[in-house]
Motif scaffolding. Sequence first.
Motif, PDB file in Angstrom:
ATOM      1  N   ALA A 137       3.420 -14.585  -0.332  1.00 26.06           N
ATOM      2  CA  ALA A 137       2.928 -13.418   0.403  1.00 26.06           C
ATOM      3  C   ALA A 137       3.640 -13.267   1.737  1.00 26.06           C
ATOM      4  O   ALA A 137       4.046 -12.158   2.123  1.00 26.06           O
ATOM      5  N   GLU A 138       3.808 -14.367   2.446  1.00 28.31           N
ATOM      6  CA  GLU A 138       4.458 -14.315   3.758  1.00 28.31           C
ATOM      7  C   GLU A 138       5.928 -13.924   3.637  1.00 28.31           C
ATOM      8  O   GLU A 138       6.456 -13.154   4.451  1.00 28.31           O
ATOM      9  N   GLN A 139       6.601 -14.431   2.614  1.00 31.11           N
ATOM     10  CA  GLN A 139       8.002 -14.072   2.416  1.00 31.11           C
ATOM     11  C   GLN A 139       8.145 -12.592   2.085  1.00 31.11           C
ATOM     12  O   GLN A 139       9.060 -11.924   2.577  1.00 31.11           O
ATOM     13  N   ALA A 140       7.238 -12.072   1.257  1.00 32.16           N
ATOM     14  CA  ALA A 140       7.281 -10.653   0.913  1.00 32.16           C
ATOM     15  C   ALA A 140       7.083  -9.786   2.152  1.00 32.16           C
ATOM     16  O   ALA A 140       7.801  -8.799   2.357  1.00 32.16           O
ATOM     17  N   GLU A 141       6.124 -10.164   3.005  1.00 29.17           N
ATOM     18  CA  GLU A 141       5.880  -9.386   4.223  1.00 29.17           C
ATOM     19  C   GLU A 141       7.048  -9.485   5.185  1.00 29.17           C
ATOM     20  O   GLU A 141       7.437  -8.478   5.808  1.00 29.17           O
ATOM     21  N   ARG A 142       7.635 -10.639   5.281  1.00 32.90           N
ATOM     22  CA  ARG A 142       8.698 -10.871   6.262  1.00 32.90           C
ATOM     23  C   ARG A 142      10.052 -10.321   5.813  1.00 32.90           C
ATOM     24  O   ARG A 142      10.787  -9.735   6.611  1.00 32.90           O
ATOM     25  N   GLU A 143      10.363 -10.473   4.512  1.00 32.99           N
ATOM     26  CA  GLU A 143      11.714 -10.165   4.055  1.00 32.99           C
ATOM     27  C   GLU A 143      11.811  -8.921   3.174  1.00 32.99           C
ATOM     28  O   GLU A 143      12.779  -8.165   3.287  1.00 32.99           O
ATOM     29  N   GLU A 144      10.845  -8.719   2.291  1.00 37.68           N
ATOM     30  CA  GLU A 144      10.939  -7.616   1.343  1.00 37.68           C
ATOM     31  C   GLU A 144      10.408  -6.301   1.894  1.00 37.68           C
ATOM     32  O   GLU A 144      10.968  -5.235   1.629  1.00 37.68           O
ATOM     33  N   LEU A 145       9.323  -6.364   2.645  1.00 33.07           N
ATOM     34  CA  LEU A 145       8.662  -5.138   3.074  1.00 33.07           C
ATOM     35  C   LEU A 145       9.453  -4.328   4.106  1.00 33.07           C
ATOM     36  O   LEU A 145       9.546  -3.093   3.962  1.00 33.07           O
ATOM     37  N   PRO A 146      10.027  -4.925   5.150  1.00 30.40           N
ATOM     38  CA  PRO A 146      10.699  -4.109   6.182  1.00 30.40           C
ATOM     39  C   PRO A 146      11.772  -3.159   5.652  1.00 30.40           C
ATOM     40  O   PRO A 146      11.797  -1.978   6.064  1.00 30.40           O
ATOM     41  N   PRO A 147      12.673  -3.565   4.737  1.00 30.95           N
ATOM     42  CA  PRO A 147      13.658  -2.599   4.236  1.00 30.95           C
ATOM     43  C   PRO A 147      13.026  -1.439   3.474  1.00 30.95           C
ATOM     44  O   PRO A 147      13.540  -0.311   3.513  1.00 30.95           O
ATOM     45  N   ILE A 148      11.918  -1.698   2.792  1.00 33.31           N
ATOM     46  CA  ILE A 148      11.217  -0.629   2.080  1.00 33.31           C
ATOM     47  C   ILE A 148      10.635   0.371   3.076  1.00 33.31           C
ATOM     48  O   ILE A 148      10.749   1.596   2.899  1.00 33.31           O
ATOM     49  N   LEU A 149      10.028  -0.148   4.129  1.00 34.95           N
ATOM     50  CA  LEU A 149       9.464   0.732   5.162  1.00 34.95           C
ATOM     51  C   LEU A 149      10.564   1.524   5.859  1.00 34.95           C
ATOM     52  O   LEU A 149      10.392   2.723   6.138  1.00 34.95           O
ATOM     53  N   ARG A 151      -3.206  -1.513   4.055  1.00 39.57           N
ATOM     54  CA  ARG A 151      -4.176  -1.313   5.142  1.00 39.57           C
ATOM     55  C   ARG A 151      -5.347  -2.274   4.987  1.00 39.57           C
ATOM     56  O   ARG A 151      -5.852  -2.813   5.978  1.00 39.57           O
ATOM     57  N   HIS A 152      -5.801  -2.503   3.761  1.00 40.02           N
ATOM     58  CA  HIS A 152      -6.863  -3.486   3.537  1.00 40.02           C
ATOM     59  C   HIS A 152      -6.434  -4.870   4.018  1.00 40.02           C
ATOM     60  O   HIS A 152      -7.267  -5.672   4.442  1.00 40.02           O
ATOM     61  N   LEU A 153      -5.135  -5.144   3.936  1.00 43.55           N
ATOM     62  CA  LEU A 153      -4.603  -6.432   4.370  1.00 43.55           C
ATOM     63  C   LEU A 153      -4.360  -6.506   5.874  1.00 43.55           C
ATOM     64  O   LEU A 153      -4.081  -7.569   6.406  1.00 43.55           O
ATOM     65  N   GLY A 154      -4.434  -5.353   6.552  1.00 41.20           N
ATOM     66  CA  GLY A 154      -4.149  -5.320   7.976  1.00 41.20           C
ATOM     67  C   GLY A 154      -2.672  -5.453   8.295  1.00 41.20           C
ATOM     68  O   GLY A 154      -2.307  -5.927   9.383  1.00 41.20           O
ATOM     69  N   ILE A 155      -1.814  -5.020   7.366  1.00 40.62           N
ATOM     70  CA  ILE A 155      -0.370  -5.114   7.580  1.00 40.62           C
ATOM     71  C   ILE A 155       0.075  -4.115   8.642  1.00 40.62           C
ATOM     72  O   ILE A 155      -0.276  -2.934   8.591  1.00 40.62           O
ATOM     73  N   ASP A 156       0.843  -4.583   9.606  1.00 41.86           N
ATOM     74  CA  ASP A 156       1.403  -3.732  10.660  1.00 41.86           C
ATOM     75  C   ASP A 156       2.718  -3.140  10.160  1.00 41.86           C
ATOM     76  O   ASP A 156       3.674  -3.871   9.907  1.00 41.86           O
ATOM     77  N   ILE A 157       2.771  -1.829   9.998  1.00 45.59           N
ATOM     78  CA  ILE A 157       3.998  -1.214   9.490  1.00 45.59           C
ATOM     79  C   ILE A 157       4.991  -0.900  10.601  1.00 45.59           C
ATOM     80  O   ILE A 157       6.076  -0.396  10.333  1.00 45.59           O
TER      81      ILE A 157
END
Length: 212
Positions: free
Chosen positions: A125-137, A170-176
């Motif tokens: 989960a942490e790797q996905a938030e740190r590495e995968e999510l930012p390029p998608i956003l 949003r349920h996870l409280g992810i900061d976009i």
Amino acid sequence: MIIYGSSLSPFVRKVLVSGAEKGIALELKGPGSDEAEFREASPFGKMPALKDGDFTLSDSTAIVTYLEAVRPEPSLIPAEPRARARTIWYDEFADTILFGCGRKMFFNRIVAPRFLGREGNLAEAEQAEREELPPILDYLEGIIPDSGWLVEDRLTLADIAVASPFANLRHLGIDIGAARRPKLAAFIDRMLSRPSFKDWVDRETAFLARAA
């Protein structure tokens, strides 16, 4: 029409929101409430599934396509060839790329510990938030038109499909990173504030609070 599934699934939520936007009454049933009927509609046990009289169907995109044919207006899938193709691309992007990443966070941080009684893979989960999510956003920030709508400067399935996984984030409280991505932040806020989304997201928030 009956939809089997949980609105916590972005695929189920996409169908429920599409039905609401088209003024189609959909009854949501958890798959465990009538397992035989659910399995008839979805032989491989995937959510969502639909039952409309003697007609059954699974897969969120197939179901939304059916709803579009049953009630063509307001149209969520454009007729113009390029707009239609672009809408289907965003739908696929949301299902496979955006939530492919988001699922690693949502499953491991919420589903596994709260509903399956086991520890999730927090490193994944942490790797996905740190590495995968930012390029998608960053991709989304770069392609959202000034109108705020992804296709044809109006609400389409593209907007609904892309917005749906952000309810899970949003349920996870992810900061976009709204300061860096103001167009995306505005898009998410506007879409999740629509009654078609907000009603379900509010119910999910209350449900998750009880399950914490």
